[in-house]
Design an enzyme around this catalytic site. Structure first.
Site, mmCIF file in Angstrom:
data_model
loop_
_atom_site.group_PDB
_atom_site.id
_atom_site.type_symbol
_atom_site.label_atom_id
_atom_site.label_comp_id
_atom_site.label_asym_id
_atom_site.label_seq_id
_atom_site.Cartn_x
_atom_site.Cartn_y
_atom_site.Cartn_z
ATOM 1 N N ASN A 46 61.335 42.241 10.127
ATOM 2 C CA ASN A 46 61.142 40.996 9.372
ATOM 3 C C ASN A 46 60.429 40.020 10.289
ATOM 4 O OD1 ASN A 46 62.658 42.092 7.367
ATOM 5 N ND2 ASN A 46 64.387 40.673 7.544
ATOM 6 N N GLY A 47 59.481 39.261 9.757
ATOM 7 C CA GLY A 47 58.776 38.278 10.580
ATOM 8 C C GLY A 47 57.299 38.611 10.692
ATOM 9 N N CYS A 65 61.550 39.596 3.321
ATOM 10 C CA CYS A 65 61.930 40.948 3.756
ATOM 11 C C CYS A 65 63.425 41.058 4.072
ATOM 12 C CB CYS A 65 61.176 41.320 5.010
ATOM 13 S SG CYS A 65 59.406 41.142 4.899
ATOM 14 N N GLU A 118 57.766 28.276 -11.341
ATOM 15 C CA GLU A 118 58.303 29.418 -10.603
ATOM 16 C C GLU A 118 58.696 30.574 -11.515
ATOM 17 O OE1 GLU A 118 61.599 27.507 -8.336
ATOM 18 O OE2 GLU A 118 60.914 28.833 -6.743
ATOM 19 N N HIS A 178 45.648 6.911 -14.233
ATOM 20 C CA HIS A 178 44.724 7.000 -13.099
ATOM 21 C C HIS A 178 44.090 8.391 -13.013
ATOM 22 C CE1 HIS A 178 45.861 3.043 -11.758
ATOM 23 N NE2 HIS A 178 47.140 3.382 -11.899
ATOM 24 N N ARG A 197 66.160 38.277 -2.524
ATOM 25 C CA ARG A 197 65.331 37.543 -1.558
ATOM 26 C C ARG A 197 63.845 37.660 -1.880
ATOM 27 N NH1 ARG A 197 68.091 36.875 3.540
ATOM 28 N NH2 ARG A 197 66.129 37.071 4.623
ATOM 29 N N TRP A 237 58.151 42.150 1.928
ATOM 30 C CA TRP A 237 57.402 41.121 1.195
ATOM 31 C C TRP A 237 56.086 40.994 1.944
ATOM 32 C CZ3 TRP A 237 55.708 35.939 1.871
ATOM 33 C CH2 TRP A 237 55.494 35.233 0.675
ATOM 34 N N LYS A 251 63.385 34.520 -1.849
ATOM 35 C CA LYS A 251 64.489 33.557 -1.864
ATOM 36 C C LYS A 251 64.511 32.731 -0.593
ATOM 37 C CE LYS A 251 68.128 31.476 -3.261
ATOM 38 N NZ LYS A 251 67.867 30.371 -4.204
ATOM 39 N N GLU A 282 60.932 18.434 -9.482
ATOM 40 C CA GLU A 282 61.808 19.599 -9.440
ATOM 41 C C GLU A 282 61.742 20.358 -10.767
ATOM 42 O OE1 GLU A 282 63.106 21.337 -7.340
ATOM 43 O OE2 GLU A 282 64.715 22.423 -8.328
ATOM 44 N N LYS A 292 60.532 24.274 -11.155
ATOM 45 C CA LYS A 292 61.341 25.309 -11.807
ATOM 46 C C LYS A 292 60.519 26.029 -12.866
ATOM 47 C CE LYS A 292 63.868 25.718 -9.599
ATOM 48 N NZ LYS A 292 64.152 24.869 -8.465
HETATM 49 O O1 M6R Z 1 66.425 27.676 1.727
HETATM 50 P P1 M6R Z 1 65.611 26.425 1.595
HETATM 51 O O2 M6R Z 1 66.278 25.354 0.819
HETATM 52 O O3 M6R Z 1 65.149 25.912 2.942
HETATM 53 O O4 M6R Z 1 64.322 26.863 0.813
HETATM 54 C C1 M6R Z 1 63.274 25.977 0.578
HETATM 55 C C2 M6R Z 1 62.352 26.483 -0.507
HETATM 56 O O5 M6R Z 1 61.779 27.702 -0.135
HETATM 57 C C3 M6R Z 1 63.079 26.664 -1.839
HETATM 58 O O6 M6R Z 1 63.698 25.493 -2.254
HETATM 59 C C4 M6R Z 1 62.087 27.125 -2.928
HETATM 60 O O7 M6R Z 1 61.176 26.119 -3.204
HETATM 61 C C5 M6R Z 1 62.856 27.555 -4.181
HETATM 62 N N1 M6R Z 1 62.318 28.782 -4.681
HETATM 63 C C6 M6R Z 1 62.791 26.564 -5.283
HETATM 64 O O8 M6R Z 1 63.401 26.998 -6.448
#
Ligand code: M6R
Length: 611
Positions: free
Chosen positions: A100-101, A2, A491, A507, A27, A75, A606, A484, A488
């Protein structure tokens, strides 16, 4: 997650609020809204589910005009993402609130407020705030006094902005667990959850601290702390930020940010390397003394930042022999932890506002850790402000939801930490620090060479466009790199992707392998290469399609069902940084081929500022 924007000015502030929301789009959100006190002194509101562009279009058809207003991108947490649940929420057309929250005791408050006669029109936790505040306002008379009383009854996290038709000269704000910043103008002032939203109108900011309440008028700002005392908070002048607002020549922020990596890695290194060693004082004036006492490292992070932490464990234990544990913050924060003696508590975060990481840091205080170190990209973030030591990654604002340059700069920061600890404890192999410092100096230009493989990676992406599942394999320090890569891909392309240590294949996951399951792997020329090659044979024997990013010297070649993309030579220790880049490009081009929203993938935010 948010976003909040607010403004009080002599001019119409609608365009400022909408532009602020656009700047917060990165975000992640699913609905947006705006409320102003209009020229007749009435509260007017517009809300839309979907994009800010739809709210903007609605606003041109039904123009809103006012000198005091608040706006929000939501959000969804409590209640579906629809117009009825979008903020701002009203009470009796007198008060408007954006939040927010998460309010944890919203159900109990809802019942109490219903008994008092309040009617609820949404499923959100936020609506209890506005009715509670309305109730307090009618008891106490003054908006600031009412807000101070109302927040006493809220359990959970909030960043709040409030306006009232009965007191139309002020914008009120409250912060607890969700960041807020005041933007200072000339005869006008602003509020936002992220300074980026206000860079169009100011470069002077005042960050609210936990428990602060602020009253923002055109000519003045007043802040009360947790104890209700009047306080002055420092004004910070921001120099950067302009670069973030613009995609430049690139189609997406993600691609721009991938290409920025040579430049930002250079920035991460600046001022931190001596002739042949890492400058320990880069971690703060007391770092050398503190590091000498460290006998264990506990790393906490989420998502991509967690993967960076996993790479660091291989570096720390492999190069210095200092034990290291790595855990995701959402698990760590709720676990009874046996703290190792003389442990350094390290958090890694791009935003520095991730709720779980912050909560883990707060729990760690008083738990017996030696000190806390934040490896973070945002100098003004809560994480940085609440940690004993900081290493800023200096990657510049990252707008794409999928983290790219934040990850590689975190890796650089973590390698600097490894070398600094190794140096202080004299645990590094002779000559290794000088060798790696030299390699780090060459890293930015070498990353540029890796990026020049873009066309080859784009071609490989075509193999994925129609697939539904993928496996990513890596061995040793390349296992977190594979994780990682899988994160990616899932996502931004929405293809199901799983990462495994290649040795685990037989396994279980080998059962999934057939000609419809691409298997991506990274194969630098390291001591596990031969083992990895055997694992790749296991895949080929089951008809699996291999996509291998391999060192020139690895002896792997294109063939039936095997696509090899050759990587330039790199030092084994730095290989995780190099091999991350083609995986970022791969997921980017797969997503482009699939036509997804690359910079704002569905359901994601974000900065994850709620649990
Ligand atoms: O701002 P941060 O690095 O603490 O965020 C952590 C995760 O939310 C962030 O890395 C998320 O997994 C990304 N979308 C990955 O691309």
């Amino acid at each position: 997650m948010c976003g909040i924007v607010g403004a009080v000015a002599e001019r119409n502030i609608t365009a400022i609020l909408i532009e602020g929301l656009k700047r917060l789009e990165y975000r992640g959100y699913d609905s947006a809204g705006i409320a102003v006190i209009d020229n007749d002194g009435q509260l007017s509101r517009l809300r839309r589910s979907g994009k800010v562009a739809e709210l903007d279009q609605a606003q041109t058809l039904e123009p809103l005009s006012g000198r005091l207003g608040i706006a929000h991108t939501r959000w969804a947490t409590h209640g579906a993402p629809c117009e009825r649940n979008a903020h701002p929420h009203f009470s009796s057309h007198e008060l408007a609130v954006v939040h927010n929250g998460i309010i944890e005791n919203h159900q109990a408050l809802r019942e109490q407020l219903k008994d008092l006669g309040y009617l609820f029109t949404s499923d959100t936790d936020t609506e209890v705030i506005v009715h509670l505040l309305h109730h307090k306002l009618h008891e106490l008379g003054d908006l600031a006094t009412a807000l101070k009383a109302a927040v006493q009854e809220l359990h959970g996290a909030y960043g709040l902005a409030v306006i009232s038709a009965s007191q139309p000269d002020r914008l009120l704000a409250a912060r607890s667990g969700s960041p807020l910043v005041i933007g200072l103008g000339l005869g006008e002032n602003f509020l936002a959850s992220d300074p980026l939203a206000l860079r169009q109108v100011t470069d002077r900011f005042v960050y609210l601290e936990e428990g602060d309440i602020a009253e923002i008028r055109r000519e003045s700002v007043r802040i009360w702390d947790l104890n209700g005392q009047d306080v002055q908070r420092e004004t910070v002048q921001h120099q950067d930020g302009a670069e973030a607002a613009d995609k430049g020549e690139y189609r997406h922020f993600m691609l721009k940010e991938i290409h920025e990596q040579p430049k930002v890695v250079q920035r991460t290194l600046e001022g931190r390397l001596g002739d042949a060693q890492v400058l320990v004082e880069a971690f703060g004036p007391q770092a050398a003394e503190l590091f000498a006492k460290v006998r264990n490292v506990q790393i906490i992070a989420c998502g991509t930042s967690y993967h960076a932490g996993m790479v660091a464990r291989y570096w720390l234990e492999g190069l210095t022999g200092i034990p290291c544990q790595v855990e995701v913050a959402s698990e760590f924060r709720y676990r009874k932890v046996a703290v190792q003696p003389d442990s350094l508590f390290v958090t890694i975060s791009q935003s520095g506002e991730t709720a779980d990481t912050l909560a883990a840091l707060r729990n760690a205080k008083g738990a017996g850790y030696l000190a806390s170190l934040a490896i973070c990209n945002v100098a003004t973030s809560s994480l940085v402000r609440e940690s004993d030591l900081t290493l800023l990654t200096n990657a510049g604002p990252e707008i794409g939801v999928a983290s790219t340059k934040a990850f590689t700069t975190q890796l650089v920061g973590l390698l600097l930490l490894t070398l600094a600890l190794g140096q202080v404890h004299k645990r590094l192999a002779p000559g290794l620090e000088a060798e790696l410092v030299e390699e780090l100096r060459r890293l930015p230009s070498r990353l540029g060479e890796v990026l020049s493989m873009e066309k080859a990676v784009e071609k490989v992406a075509e193999l994925f466009a129609e697939k539904h599942h993928t496996l990513f394999l890596g061995r040793g320090v390349q296992y977190p790199v594979a994780m990682e890569g899988a994160l990616k891909l899932k996502e931004i392309s929405y293809i199901h992707a799983e990462a495994y240590p290649a040795g685990e294949l037989k396994h279980g996951p080998l059962a999934l392998v057939d000609s419809d399951m691409p298997v991506v792997t990274v194969a630098p020329n390291d001591e596990l290469l031969e083992k990895l090659k055997s694992n790749l044979q296991e895949v080929r024997a089951r008809g699996g399609q291999l996509i291998v990013f391999a060192a020139e010297q690895a002896g792997l070649e294109d063939g039936e069902g095997t696509h090899v993309v050759s990587m330039p030579h790199c030092h084994e220790v730095l290989a995780p940084i190099y091999y991350t880049l083609p995986l970022q490009l791969l997921s980017y081009y797969v997503a482009v081929l699939r036509g997804t929203d690359v910079d704002q993938p569905r359901n994601l935010a974000k900065s994850v500022t709620v649990e």
